[in-house]
Design an enzyme around this catalytic site. Structure first.
Site, short mmCIF file in Angstrom:
data_model
loop_
_atom_site.label_atom_id
_atom_site.label_comp_id
_atom_site.label_asym_id
_atom_site.label_seq_id
_atom_site.Cartn_x
_atom_site.Cartn_y
_atom_site.Cartn_z
N ARG A 176 0.82 -1.23 0.00
CA ARG A 176 0.00 0.00 0.00
C ARG A 176 0.85 1.27 0.00
NH1 ARG A 176 -2.32 -3.56 -1.43
NH2 ARG A 176 -4.28 -4.47 -0.70
N CYS A 225 -11.48 -0.80 1.81
CA CYS A 225 -10.90 -1.21 3.09
C CYS A 225 -10.42 0.01 3.87
CB CYS A 225 -9.75 -2.19 2.87
SG CYS A 225 -10.26 -3.83 2.33
N GLU A 295 -5.83 2.72 6.00
CA GLU A 295 -5.49 2.64 4.59
C GLU A 295 -6.13 3.81 3.84
OE1 GLU A 295 -6.62 -0.38 0.97
OE2 GLU A 295 -5.60 -1.25 2.70
#
Length: 300
Positions: A176, A225, A295
């Site tokens: 990420r 998410c 995130e």
């Protein structure tokens, strides 16, 4: 001349439409967030570069929004110019086994067009919300793949509107995270794909689409998410194990389908979402000792 008039004049000179009276709720998939002073909507790399260059020269620091899928708007008004990049949607253009796409191309469209061309490697991204620019910038991924597996070149504007092209590979990325800074604006990406049988690729795509439909909240507004997976574990599993599915603050709720999704039940406010994020983090930390990291990007 007021700051607002100056922004509008800059946008007009650059040939970029500008809107007022919009909110972050209008430009994010979760649908929450405060008012935006000026929303600029370029439709090409050239017009985006011009407006960024002139805004920088005038002392403004514009904020970029693509598909708004990994973004949570806070309740406070946003005085900085907000630039919506989803209008830069040329492509995908195919060059052998490579696909070139503008930052505003919807990822789902990119994946489907590649499969139709008999090019595989992006099937994992089927159903990832958002656009090319944001998914590359955050190295989005699912089902065993991530953008760093296939992206090989990125065109960037810096904070002064200067365009550069950069070759990249898997080692430049991590979970990420990408090698690009907060002021880098991704305007185009090139993906290296693998030739394959279109029918087999389409079957793989439908398999992944079915798995996603069964495991993620369909038809509900979310930002994807919310938390990164901690090393060796899953944020969704931790949240589910504590019985937090359905936990709500106002109109924001932990999804009944997937513990790592917060959904807008229709009347959620930005503060509801932010309070729920902090509540989840506190419960997980107290019960499991794990500190979850967001995130999603939160604009406060």
């Amino acid at each position: 001349m007021s700051s607002g008039d100056a922004v509008r004049e800059i946008a007009d000179r650059a040939g970029v439409p500008v809107e007022t009276g919009r909110t972050m709720a209008d430009v994010t998939t979760l649908g929450v967030g405060g008012p935006i002073a000026h929303l600029l909507k370029p439709s090409s790399i050239e017009s985006l570069a011009r407006v960024v260059r002139e805004l920088a020269a005038a002392g403004h620091r514009p904020r970029m929004v693509g598909g708004g899928a990994n973004l949570v708007g806070g309740p406070a008004p946003i005085g900085d110019p907000v630039v919506l990049t989803r209008g830069i949607k040329h492509g995908p253009l195919f060059e052998g086994s490579r696909a070139r796409a503008g930052c505003g191309v919807v990822v789902k469209k990119l994946v489907r067009k590649c499969v139709e061309q008999g090019l595989g490697g992006l099937e994992f991204a089927e159903g990832i919300p958002g656009t090319v620019g944001g998914t590359v910038w955050m190295n989005a991924g699912s089902y065993g793949g991530q953008m760093s597996d296939v992206v090989r070149e990125v065109s960037l504007l810096d904070a002064r509107g200067t365009l550069t092209r950069r070759a990249v590979g898997p080692d430049d990325f991590s979970y990420r995270r990408s090698p690009f800074g907060p002021e880098d604006i991704i305007v185009e990406a090139v993906f290296e794909l693998t030739p394959g049988d279109p029918a087999a690729l389409a079957a793989r795509l439908e398999e992944i689409a079915g798995r996603r439909l069964a495991s993620q909240p369909p038809g509900e507004r979310s930002a994807g998410c919310v938390f990164k997976n901690p090393p060796g574990d899953s944020a969704g599993r931790l949240i589910d194990a504590l019985g937090l599915k359905g936990l709500a603050v106002g109109g924001a709720s932990v999804s009944d389908v997937h513990g790592n999704f917060i959904v807008n039940r229709g009347d959620a406010t930005a503060q509801d979402v932010l309070d729920l994020i902090e509540l989840i983090k506190r419960r997980v930390r107290e019960k499991s000792g794990v500190t979850l990291e967001e995130e999603v990007i939160v604009w406060r």
